[in-house]
Design a protein around this motif. Structure first.
Motif: not given
Length: 116
Positions: A21-24, A33-38
């Motif tokens: 929850r904290k990371l999101r 964006r999820l893809v960039d962080v990943a």
């Protein structure tokens, strides 16, 4: 003989749920964006998504990689998670704008039968 224990307090969230929850929350506040962080963390988008949803229990190395990809100090991340756990976290109910405290599934929250 068995006795019934009555749990009056709301169970604390699981560590992996509070972490996710904290990371999101942090990622969304930064407009990432999820893809960039990943990609920056060196993990798959699917794995990061599962971490954020509290479905995976990542290693300390993975947590450090995601925190680094977000540009967040690990100590600050942990303090934020501790705040969520200490105060419980609120989840908006769909449609009416009210909040309720999240209850992890599969954990006691009412009377539980304990066998002796």
């Amino acid at each position: 003989m068995a006795e019934i224990l009555d749990f009056k307090r709301t169970p604390e969230p699981l560590w992996r749920e509070a972490l996710g929850r904290k990371l999101r929350e942090t990622r969304e506040e930064l407009g990432e964006r999820l893809v960039d962080v990943a990609d920056r963390a060196g993990i798959s988008v699917q794995y990061l998504s599962e971490i954020e949803r509290g479905r995976k229990e990542p290693s300390s190395e993975m947590i450090a990689a995601v925190a680094g990809a977000l540009g967040v100090d690990l100590a600050d991340l942990l303090i934020g998670i501790a705040g969520l756990v200490r105060h419980g976290y609120a989840v908006p109910l769909r449609g009416n704008g009210h909040f309720h405290t999240s209850r992890p599934t599969g954990r006691p929250s009412g009377p539980v039968l304990m066998a002796a």
